[in-house]
Write an enzyme that holds these catalytic residues in place. Structure first.
Site, PDB file in Angstrom:
ATOM      1  N   HIS A 155      -7.611  -0.202   8.898  1.00 58.96           N
ATOM      2  CA  HIS A 155      -6.925   0.302   7.962  1.00 58.96           C
ATOM      3  C   HIS A 155      -6.303   1.252   7.939  1.00 58.96           C
ATOM      4  O   HIS A 155      -7.788   1.891   6.708  1.00 58.96           O
ATOM      5  CB  HIS A 155      -6.847  -0.626   6.879  1.00 58.96           C
ATOM      6  CG  HIS A 155      -6.640  -0.606   5.272  1.00 58.96           C
ATOM      7  ND1 HIS A 155      -5.076  -1.521   5.392  1.00 58.96           N
ATOM      8  CD2 HIS A 155      -6.200   0.520   5.176  1.00 58.96           C
ATOM      9  CE1 HIS A 155      -5.060  -1.021   4.337  1.00 58.96           C
ATOM     10  NE2 HIS A 155      -4.931   0.098   3.923  1.00 58.96           N
ATOM     11  N   CYS A 206      -2.753   6.346  -1.695  1.00 57.10           N
ATOM     12  CA  CYS A 206      -3.614   5.742  -2.746  1.00 57.10           C
ATOM     13  C   CYS A 206      -3.992   6.564  -4.024  1.00 57.10           C
ATOM     14  O   CYS A 206      -4.343   6.400  -4.130  1.00 57.10           O
ATOM     15  CB  CYS A 206      -5.486   4.920  -2.052  1.00 57.10           C
ATOM     16  SG  CYS A 206      -7.018   3.929  -3.474  1.00 57.10           S
ATOM     17  N   ASP A 217       0.372  -1.230   0.219  1.00 63.42           N
ATOM     18  CA  ASP A 217      -0.193  -0.486   0.108  1.00 63.42           C
ATOM     19  C   ASP A 217       0.557   0.968  -0.111  1.00 63.42           C
ATOM     20  O   ASP A 217       0.549   2.160  -0.839  1.00 63.42           O
ATOM     21  CB  ASP A 217      -1.179   0.485   1.380  1.00 63.42           C
ATOM     22  CG  ASP A 217      -2.314   0.868   0.953  1.00 63.42           C
ATOM     23  OD1 ASP A 217      -2.479   1.813  -0.136  1.00 63.42           O
ATOM     24  OD2 ASP A 217      -3.271   0.778   1.954  1.00 63.42           O
TER      25      ASP A 217
HETATM   26  P1  HMG Z   1      -9.910  -3.831 -16.834  1.00 61.61           P
HETATM   27  O1  HMG Z   1      -8.682  -3.527 -17.634  1.00 61.61           O
HETATM   28  O2  HMG Z   1     -10.599  -4.476 -16.412  1.00 61.61           O
HETATM   29  O3  HMG Z   1      -8.761  -6.152 -16.405  1.00 61.61           O
HETATM   30  O4  HMG Z   1      -8.557  -4.062 -14.799  1.00 61.61           O
HETATM   31  P2  HMG Z   1      -9.060  -7.131 -18.077  1.00 61.61           P
HETATM   32  O5  HMG Z   1      -9.359  -8.632 -17.790  1.00 61.61           O
HETATM   33  O6  HMG Z   1      -9.662  -6.200 -19.126  1.00 61.61           O
HETATM   34  O7  HMG Z   1      -7.153  -6.805 -18.274  1.00 61.61           O
HETATM   35  C1  HMG Z   1      -6.769  -5.741 -19.156  1.00 61.61           C
HETATM   36  C2  HMG Z   1      -5.266  -5.466 -19.425  1.00 61.61           C
HETATM   37  O8  HMG Z   1      -4.294  -6.356 -18.189  1.00 61.61           O
HETATM   38  C3  HMG Z   1      -4.851  -7.093 -20.129  1.00 61.61           C
HETATM   39  O9  HMG Z   1      -4.036  -7.212 -20.733  1.00 61.61           O
HETATM   40  C4  HMG Z   1      -4.303  -8.078 -18.798  1.00 61.61           C
HETATM   41  O10 HMG Z   1      -3.669  -9.289 -19.343  1.00 61.61           O
HETATM   42  C5  HMG Z   1      -3.364  -7.599 -17.686  1.00 61.61           C
HETATM   43  P3  HMG Z   1      -3.530  -6.512 -21.913  1.00 61.61           P
HETATM   44  O11 HMG Z   1      -4.543  -7.798 -22.396  1.00 61.61           O
HETATM   45  O12 HMG Z   1      -4.242  -5.575 -22.282  1.00 61.61           O
HETATM   46  O13 HMG Z   1      -2.045  -7.069 -22.364  1.00 61.61           O
HETATM   47  N1  HMG Z   1      -4.196  -7.719 -16.320  1.00 61.61           N
HETATM   48  C6  HMG Z   1      -3.320  -8.548 -15.291  1.00 61.61           C
HETATM   49  N2  HMG Z   1      -2.105  -8.611 -15.104  1.00 61.61           N
HETATM   50  C7  HMG Z   1      -1.065  -8.793 -14.896  1.00 61.61           C
HETATM   51  N3  HMG Z   1      -1.698  -9.102 -13.003  1.00 61.61           N
HETATM   52  C8  HMG Z   1      -2.882  -9.019 -13.474  1.00 61.61           C
HETATM   53  C9  HMG Z   1      -4.054  -8.417 -14.495  1.00 61.61           C
HETATM   54  N4  HMG Z   1      -4.873  -8.414 -14.610  1.00 61.61           N
HETATM   55  C10 HMG Z   1      -5.426  -7.357 -16.023  1.00 61.61           C
HETATM   56  N5  HMG Z   1      -4.045  -9.245 -12.511  1.00 61.61           N
HETATM   57  C11 HMG Z   1      -7.871  -4.609 -13.322  1.00 61.61           C
HETATM   58  C12 HMG Z   1      -9.250  -4.386 -13.816  1.00 61.61           C
HETATM   59  C13 HMG Z   1      -8.541  -5.084 -11.536  1.00 61.61           C
HETATM   60  C14 HMG Z   1      -7.390  -6.408 -13.262  1.00 61.61           C
HETATM   61  C15 HMG Z   1      -7.323  -3.753 -12.612  1.00 61.61           C
HETATM   62  O14 HMG Z   1      -8.406  -2.923 -12.641  1.00 61.61           O
HETATM   63  C16 HMG Z   1      -6.429  -3.172 -11.925  1.00 61.61           C
HETATM   64  O15 HMG Z   1      -5.342  -4.151 -11.726  1.00 61.61           O
HETATM   65  N6  HMG Z   1      -6.701  -2.584 -10.724  1.00 61.61           N
HETATM   66  C17 HMG Z   1      -5.763  -2.597  -9.480  1.00 61.61           C
HETATM   67  C18 HMG Z   1      -6.105  -1.221  -9.179  1.00 61.61           C
HETATM   68  C19 HMG Z   1      -4.938  -1.117  -7.319  1.00 61.61           C
HETATM   69  O16 HMG Z   1      -4.251  -2.598  -7.536  1.00 61.61           O
HETATM   70  N7  HMG Z   1      -5.106  -0.479  -6.974  1.00 61.61           N
HETATM   71  C20 HMG Z   1      -4.970  -0.024  -5.340  1.00 61.61           C
HETATM   72  C21 HMG Z   1      -5.450  -1.493  -4.720  1.00 61.61           C
HETATM   73  S1  HMG Z   1      -6.151  -1.116  -3.571  1.00 61.61           S
HETATM   74  C22 HMG Z   1      -6.250   0.173  -2.115  1.00 61.61           C
HETATM   75  O17 HMG Z   1      -5.083   0.418  -2.422  1.00 61.61           O
HETATM   76  C23 HMG Z   1      -7.497   0.242  -0.993  1.00 61.61           C
HETATM   77  C24 HMG Z   1      -6.320  -0.804   0.049  1.00 61.61           C
HETATM   78  O18 HMG Z   1      -5.350  -0.142   0.785  1.00 61.61           O
HETATM   79  C25 HMG Z   1      -7.409  -0.748   1.229  1.00 61.61           C
HETATM   80  C26 HMG Z   1      -8.390   1.025   1.798  1.00 61.61           C
HETATM   81  O19 HMG Z   1      -6.824   1.975   1.650  1.00 61.61           O
HETATM   82  O20 HMG Z   1      -8.853   1.226   1.422  1.00 61.61           O
HETATM   83  C27 HMG Z   1      -6.285  -2.102  -0.466  1.00 61.61           C
HETATM   84 MG    MG Z   2      -4.705   1.553   1.894  1.00 62.00          MG
END
Ligand code: HMG
Ligand code: MG
Length: 301
Positions: free
Chosen positions: A204, A238, A13
């Site tokens: 968190h 974030c 994070d």
């Molecule tokens: P999408 O574009 O809808 O996904 O994203 P998709 O399935 O259509 O895939 C798009 C492309 O991404 C494809 O590649 C996939 O292969 C690739 P392309 O064919 O176009 O070359 N892809 C991946 N590559 C590697 N690993 C993967 C993966 N998945 C897809 N796992 C998706 C949807 C969820 C994947 C995207 O939006 C995403 O990864 N989001 C992550 C956002 C994130 O990490 N945010 C921060 C964390 S959350 C947070 O910080 C809050 C927390 O701390 C709690 C709090 O504080 O409240 C937890």
């Molecule tokens: Mg967080």
């Protein structure tokens, strides 16, 4: 009193929202230093889309480089099956999925509605259980959303209940933009307390408004919550929550619990030094209070 359970989320994070490029080798060295401070669980990376969060693109390499300590759990954030495959290949010891209590935030963060994201978790949960690993789920924006404003406990409760119903072991309730105060924490924990055991809840807190420690102590004292996430150094923020500052600093949180008589099992010197080792790469001073104090010096009495 039950022992406190701290989950260090700085390598994920924290570093996911640092501007500086931190090489995989430095990230792994950071996790290794943290693993010698008494922490039992460290979220060491995220197997998310590299386009969504470039800072986490090298999590596979970070896991491969770890010098794993016995008794320390190295967990990973996973959004979908592709992420789970990567996490299993990297030998993550625990899997964390993530959704939100706000529809707008969830759509911006993972391009899915809350219901769609929970559907997406089903196979991830099934395969994680088949692999014999424990599961956590984050519920972000559980108090405030950067787009929708205040979120009510009535919006959070059904999300938590569906996740627990799917077999998730623990829920981490996120104050993603660091705006909650103790009265918000009381309102949510009162609502959750009717159906959710306190052992299944982690809190968190991000620390934008400086209330995170007051919130954590309130949850512990008044609701017997013992699970808390934090980032050593107070790293990060974030990327999908404009204006949000980093997580509450682990060393400041541990210091506060110890001062209140809590059993932490954490060596504050080692913890603080682990985060300080990143200062030259981040090229900025850390946000935590304790990183500015000489813990061996005479100013702690
Ligand atoms: P999408 O574009 O809808 O996904 O994203 P998709 O399935 O259509 O895939 C798009 C492309 O991404 C494809 O590649 C996939 O292969 C690739 P392309 O064919 O176009 O070359 N892809 C991946 N590559 C590697 N690993 C993967 C993966 N998945 C897809 N796992 C998706 C949807 C969820 C994947 C995207 O939006 C995403 O990864 N989001 C992550 C956002 C994130 O990490 N945010 C921060 C964390 S959350 C947070 O910080 C809050 C927390 O701390 C709690 C709090 O504080 O409240 C937890
Ligand atoms: Mg967080």
């Amino acid at each position: 009193m039950d022992p406190l359970r701290f989950v260090e989320v700085g390598p994920r994070d924290g570093l996911q929202n640092e501007r500086a490029v931190v090489p995989a080798e430095r990230k792994a060295a950071f996790v290794d230093a943290l693993s010698k401070s008494g922490l039992r669980e460290i979220e060491a990376g995220a197997f998310v889309s590299p386009e969504a969060v470039p800072q986490m693109a090298d999590s596979d390499e970070v896991f491969a480089r770890l010098n794993r300590q016995p008794g320390v759990l190295y967990s990973a954030l996973v959004p979908n099956m592709r992420g789970l495959e990567r996490a299993l290949a990297a030998k993550a010891g625990k899997i964390a999925v993530f959704t939100a209590a706000s529809e707008t935030f969830n759509r911006k963060n993972i391009r899915a509605s809350i219901a769609e994201s929970i559907e997406r978790f089903r196979p991830v949960i099934r395969e994680t259980k088949a692999a014999g690993l424990p599961l956590r789920a984050y519920v972000s924006t559980a108090f405030f959303c950067p787009y929708e404003g205040r979120i009510s406990p009535a919006q959070v409760l059904p999300v938590v209940e569906s996740l627990l119903g799917l077999g998730i072991d623990e829920i981490s309730i996120g104050d993603t933009i660091g705006r909650a105060s103790p009265q918000d924490v009381r309102a949510l924990l009162r609502a959750l307390g009717a159906t959710v055991e306190p052992e299944k809840i982690f809190l968190h807190f991000h620390d934008t408004y400086g209330m995170a420690i007051a919130n954590a102590l309130t949850a512990w004292r008044e609701f017997a919550i013992t699970g808390f996430d934090a980032s050593s150094g107070g790293l990060g923020g974030c990327p999908y929550a404009p204006g949000a500052s980093g997580n509450v600093a682990m060393e400041d949180l541990v210091y506060a619990f110890a001062a209140e008589g809590g059993e932490t099992g954490i060596d504050l010197n080692r913890l603080t030094e682990a985060a300080k080792s990143l200062e030259p790469v981040l090229k900025r001073p850390l946000a935590s209070r304790l990183s500015k104090v000489n813990l061996d010096g005479g100013n702690n009495d």
